[in-house]
Design an enzyme around this catalytic site. Structure first.
Site, short mmCIF file in Angstrom:
data_model
loop_
_atom_site.label_atom_id
_atom_site.label_comp_id
_atom_site.label_asym_id
_atom_site.label_seq_id
_atom_site.Cartn_x
_atom_site.Cartn_y
_atom_site.Cartn_z
N ARG A 95 33.74 45.32 110.17
CA ARG A 95 33.76 46.15 108.96
C ARG A 95 33.69 45.28 107.72
NH1 ARG A 95 38.33 50.39 108.20
NH2 ARG A 95 36.92 51.01 106.52
N CYS A 137 42.61 46.42 102.24
CA CYS A 137 42.04 46.83 103.53
C CYS A 137 41.09 47.98 103.22
CB CYS A 137 43.14 47.23 104.50
SG CYS A 137 44.27 48.50 103.85
#
Length: 287
Positions: free
Chosen positions: A188, A245
């Site tokens: 990611r 995040c």
């Protein structure tokens, strides 16, 4: 079981310690299980079985506020509402709080960070969470505890316990000089996959430290000395480290890992990637 007489748990505690030191008069346990892909799953799992005396805290209903067009997926909750929920759960300023989940602490760390943010020091995450409890033959119940309502006495507004935050605007201004660490999985971070957010990639200059890197293969935290060495190789731990995040949740586990290693200087970018991409003028590293 007897209460812990000296000191308090501020980062982590083991299943053995919970079983030995738990005191129903002085401790409150929260089940923080949650699944980003199925937001009802955590509560369902709680109803099917949980640690005795544990109460459920939902990531989206209790530990976040509603999403707006300019925020990330999990904005911070209203602090007064959070304190009210803590009070209704039986928490006072002197309570030892324990949080657990079933994913290495990735969700429980959010509650840990929030309590530290409002100045409550006696809060810790259960090592290995619910799987470790089951593995060590801990008792399980389906009973839902209905505690007597108390009033949470802590009146610290937030940020007074060394848990500062940074906004998207502040981060963008400081981007050239800040130490930014992204807790998302490497695919990611690199933009190879993006299962949740509308844009793939990462913030320019960010370093990647997946939150799972703080854990052993058995799902418990690495020894404090090992964590301190790994973090010191990644960043200058004498200077502020900004953690992010996807939505400001799993970044809290990286902050917890640093705290467990005796390292401070952690700053949470609450909005994280899901907020950063809401403004198209903000830079994105090439995928």
């Amino acid at each position: 079981m007897r209460a812990r007489e000296v000191g308090m748990y501020r980062t982590l505690l083991s299943v053995d310690a919970l079983q030995k030191d738990y005191s129903p008069q002085a401790w409150v346990i929260f089940d923080c299980r949650f699944d980003l892909a199925d937001v009802t799953k955590g509560h369902q799992l709680y109803k099917e079985g949980h640690i005795p005396a544990a109460q459920f805290m939902d990531l989206e209903q209790d530990l976040s506020s509603p999403v707006t067009p300019t925020t990330g997926r999990h904005p911070l909750p209203d602090l007064e509402q959070l304190k009210d929920k803590l009070g209704r759960a039986g928490v006072t300023a002197n309570t030892q709080v324990i949080a657990y989940d079933d994913c290495g602490g990735a969700m429980a760390a959010r509650l840990w960070w929030l309590l530290r943010f409002i100045g409550h020091e006696a809060v810790a995450v259960l090592e290995g969470g619910y799987p470790a409890w089951i593995q060590q033959c801990g008792e399980v119940t389906t009973n839902v505890l209905l505690p007597v309502k108390t009033v949470y006495q802590e009146n610290i507004v937030g940020g007074n316990d060394g848990m500062p935050v940074i906004s998207s605007e502040e981060l963008q201004r400081q981007l050239a000089s800040v130490q930014l660490v992204d807790a998302r999985a490497t695919p990611r971070f690199k933009g190879e996959v993006e299962p949740i957010d509308s844009v793939a990639g990462h913030i320019p200059g960010a370093l990647n430290r997946p939150f799972q890197d703080n854990l052993t293969v058995s799902g418990v935290f690495k020894p404090a000395e090992e964590l301190a060495e790994e973090w010191s190789l990644l960043v200058n731990t004498d200077l502020p480290v900004v953690h992010m995040c996807g939505s400001g949740v799993t970044a809290c586990l990286n902050i917890l890992a640093m705290a467990h290693a005796g390292l401070g200087n952690s700053v949470l970018y609450v909005g994280s990637w899901s907020e950063w991409i809401q403004d198209k003028s903000r830079p994105i590293a090439p995928v």
